[in-house]
Design a protein around this motif. Structure first.
Motif, short mmCIF file in Angstrom:
data_model
loop_
_atom_site.label_atom_id
_atom_site.label_comp_id
_atom_site.label_asym_id
_atom_site.label_seq_id
_atom_site.Cartn_x
_atom_site.Cartn_y
_atom_site.Cartn_z
N SER A 152 -1.51 13.22 9.85
CA SER A 152 -1.73 12.10 8.92
C SER A 152 -0.44 11.50 8.42
CB SER A 152 -2.54 12.58 7.71
OG SER A 152 -3.83 12.98 8.10
N LYS A 153 0.64 12.24 8.43
CA LYS A 153 1.87 11.78 7.79
C LYS A 153 2.87 11.29 8.83
CE LYS A 153 -0.14 12.89 3.97
NZ LYS A 153 -0.75 11.80 3.18
N ARG B 3 0.87 -1.19 0.00
CA ARG B 3 0.00 0.00 0.00
C ARG B 3 0.90 1.23 0.00
NH1 ARG B 3 -5.77 0.73 2.58
NH2 ARG B 3 -5.75 2.90 3.24
N PRO C 1 1.03 4.51 13.85
CA PRO C 1 1.07 5.58 14.86
C PRO C 1 1.97 5.15 16.03
CG PRO C 1 -1.18 4.68 14.54
CD PRO C 1 -0.23 3.75 13.88
N GLU D 201 0.63 7.35 3.25
CA GLU D 201 0.35 7.00 4.64
C GLU D 201 1.67 6.54 5.30
OE1 GLU D 201 -4.11 5.25 3.66
OE2 GLU D 201 -2.33 4.06 3.23
N SER D 202 1.64 6.42 6.60
CA SER D 202 2.84 5.98 7.31
C SER D 202 2.72 4.50 7.65
CB SER D 202 3.05 6.79 8.59
OG SER D 202 4.24 6.36 9.24
N LEU D 203 3.38 3.68 6.87
CA LEU D 203 3.29 2.24 7.11
C LEU D 203 3.94 1.83 8.43
CD1 LEU D 203 2.70 2.45 3.97
CD2 LEU D 203 3.47 0.07 3.87
N GLY E 161 1.41 9.31 11.59
CA GLY E 161 0.77 8.04 11.22
C GLY E 161 -0.69 7.94 11.59
N LEU E 162 -1.41 9.06 11.52
CA LEU E 162 -2.81 9.05 11.94
C LEU E 162 -3.75 9.52 10.82
CD1 LEU E 162 -2.49 10.36 15.62
CD2 LEU E 162 -3.23 8.09 14.89
N ALA E 163 -3.44 9.12 9.59
CA ALA E 163 -4.29 9.55 8.46
C ALA E 163 -5.75 9.19 8.68
CB ALA E 163 -3.78 8.92 7.16
N GLY E 164 -5.99 8.01 9.22
CA GLY E 164 -7.36 7.56 9.44
C GLY E 164 -8.06 8.22 10.60
N ALA E 165 -7.34 9.03 11.36
CA ALA E 165 -7.95 9.70 12.52
C ALA E 165 -8.48 11.08 12.19
CB ALA E 165 -6.94 9.80 13.67
N ALA F 218 -0.80 6.35 -1.00
CA ALA F 218 -1.52 7.46 -0.36
C ALA F 218 -0.65 8.22 0.63
CB ALA F 218 -2.78 6.93 0.33
#
Lengths: 368, 368
Positions: A222-223, A36, A46, A41-43, A226-230, A39
């Motif tokens: 988000s970056k 993935r 968090p 995101e931070s793999l 690591g909380l893009a989904g928050a 996007a």
């Protein structure tokens, strides 16, 4: 029976989406991605402290969140050395951009950005009837002087700059950005998107000066956190502009669980340093993979690396499609000449191994 | 240096907040509430399965949420017997109301609601320049016929009805509401707010008919599912209107943790039944406490009980202030004649014991 009457503006808008999400693609493909990497995101996830805080807050999710985001604003203000009333917390930078555009842009108002810059900003501008004026990137950088010139020429309400920039990953140093701030035309606001600032070298962000009404800065959890989904972002700007958000914002729009997660994430500087280190290593690994395949990685001050595929947009598009077919989720810039590239988020070792494994065949198929 | 130029509409708006949150009050008071009974939250909490799902999802919060809310829409559609394309999931009813008003209401457009109905709806209408026309409650009920007549008279874009209604807790049966739907004037949309529907008697909600373009229904996970802090609401309406939300919504605005929590909460019908039972018991207990103090509880089909303090708005305001001073958080309707009442959310036994303990002294002080 007749239906509701949309406003003329709403009628004129397409039902569009700035980005197609990976889950949407997975459903269309009928199988999940193995890597993935599209996007930003931070793999690395968090902070464990943020996870623990969210897990604890989950049981309290029956309470609305604090409408003032008091605790988070307080620590941000203290750590950043600005007054709390110059900070607005909102539902990600995307949410804050929507509010900002709504505050400033009436139908027909001019807004300036770069060809190929953040599509969601453009989506909001179009959504409020603004007229976008775009200037090309200069090389692979946004062009501060051209942006300012276009803002002056068009009487723009907002001029947008991301630094470091998405989708190319390049950056300007603080001096160049401060010079841009100092050149903002009267009545224009510089929207300085610093979503990736934690990944940039020291000296990339000009000093915060919330007394300056010419610029609003936006940052995100988000970056690097690591909380893009928050969905937690924040804006730093002059108090009168920050105060104006209260006129229109969804006061109880923040998730309580996310507030707790962001607060804990902000406090965990060790995790931030860990992620920064992983991202620096991952950028090198993506660059190595690119070079090993005869491609050219661009220098990056973000958590992604943009790779020049060495051809035109059609070639890069085929590379992206072939990677997608091989279960590697990546994205690419939308316009020429940036679209000669694909954009790969820094992943963990496992995800980058998938990239290394699949890229040669994807390239061969794209070229074939 | 000059600042940014707000739109004329934004300039004209006050920096207002529809509700002052309990945390804001607690900071002003310098101490916490002992009984949080003002925001119609569910003191019984979310389903343990929802808490577990959120705890598990917390570690995945580095991923953006699914922009299509696919899984949640799929189960809602299946259980409600409507097509998925007639369901829009959004950031609470508050968020969805903002989108709806933005889609339909241009500056100067008429909108109809009741005097004293949901302030956040009014906030959104004002925020997009709509002109609110209000009709009085009839007795302690919203007045469907008067609302329809006013909508026809003003050519309203939207007419708002909550059923059961907030802030009085009363309700109309399905036949009365269906008659209202059938009387919606051409070009008007009925916004039917059913946030409290799970607490109402059978026969309160008319059958769902997403082929009917005259009405959009909104429901939430904030009340019966105990997820106010997660910000998950949904709208059910005709597909063309639901599709229109995609023109303007924040596609990646939903929290991933909240999506997981809502999905698990929806699946736990036992917990819903438990909460419904507790709420029914709690309503009786609040009614008992009210009567024991010589006050008149209104019948309620919600998770709160509105109590007639037996005087005017000034008396009820003093009762509220005296309860607040005794660490009991409650709210009250904003306009006469509804403002002769205070509104008490159903709490658990402990919170209602605090109410029972403090109400006599609060009343005495308010009257003295």
């Amino acid at each position: 029976m007749t239906g509701p009457r949309l406003t003329p503006l709403a009628q004129s808008l397409p039902a569009s989406v700035p980005f197609v999400g990976p889950e949407t693609q997975e459903r269309a493909r009928g199988r999940p991605f193995r890597a993935r990497l599209g996007a930003n995101e931070s793999l690395f996830g968090p902070s464990p402290k943020a996870i623990a805080a969210m897990q604890q807050a989950a049981a309290e999710a029956w309470k609305y969140g604090d409408a003032q985001n008091h605790d988070l604003r307080a620590v941000l203000a203290a750590d950043l050395g600005v007054p709390p009333e110059t900070i607005m917390v909102g539902e990600g930078i995307d949410g804050l951009l929507g509010y900002l555009v709504r505050l400033l842009v009436a139908p027909g108002d001019a807004v300036v950005t770069s060809e190929g810059a953040y599509p969601t900003f453009n989506y909001h501008v179009a959504g409020f009837g603004g007229v976008l004026h775009k200037v090309p990137f200069a090389g692979d950088h946004e062009d501060p002087e051209a942006l300012i010139a276009k803002a002056a020429e068009t009487g723009a309400k907002i001029v947008y700059l991301s630094n470091p920039d998405n989708p190319m990953g390049t950056w300007h140093d603080a001096g160049r950005v401060q010079a841009m701030i100092d050149a903002v035309p009267p009545g224009t606001l510089l929207m300085l998107d610093e979503a990736y600032i934690e990944f940039a070298p020291e000296g990339t962000a000009p000093p915060l000066d919330p007394a300056d009404p010419r610029v609003i800065r936006m940052r995100t959890f988000s970056k690097a956190q690591g909380l893009a989904g928050a969905r937690v972002g924040y804006a730093i700007g002059a108090a009168p502009l920050i105060e104006a958000f209260h006129k229109i914002r969804n006061h109880f729009g923040m998730c309580r669980v996310s507030q707790a997660g962001a607060l804990a994430a902000w406090g965990d500087k060790e995790w931030l340093a860990h992620v920064q280190g992983e991202v620096a290593r991952g950028r090198q690994e993506i660059a190595r993979i690119a070079r090993a395949n005869g491609l050219t990685p661009l220098p990056s001050a973000t958590n992604f690396v943009t790779i020049d595929c060495g051809g035109d947009g059609a070639l890069a598009r085929r590379v992206l499609e072939e990677l997608t077919a091989r279960d590697v989720f990546v994205r690419m810039p939308g316009v020429a000449p940036l679209d000669r590239c694909v954009r790969v988020s820094v992943g963990d070792a496992q995800a980058l191994a998938v990239l290394a494994e699949e890229l040669p065949a994807a390239l061969a198929a794209a070229r074939g």
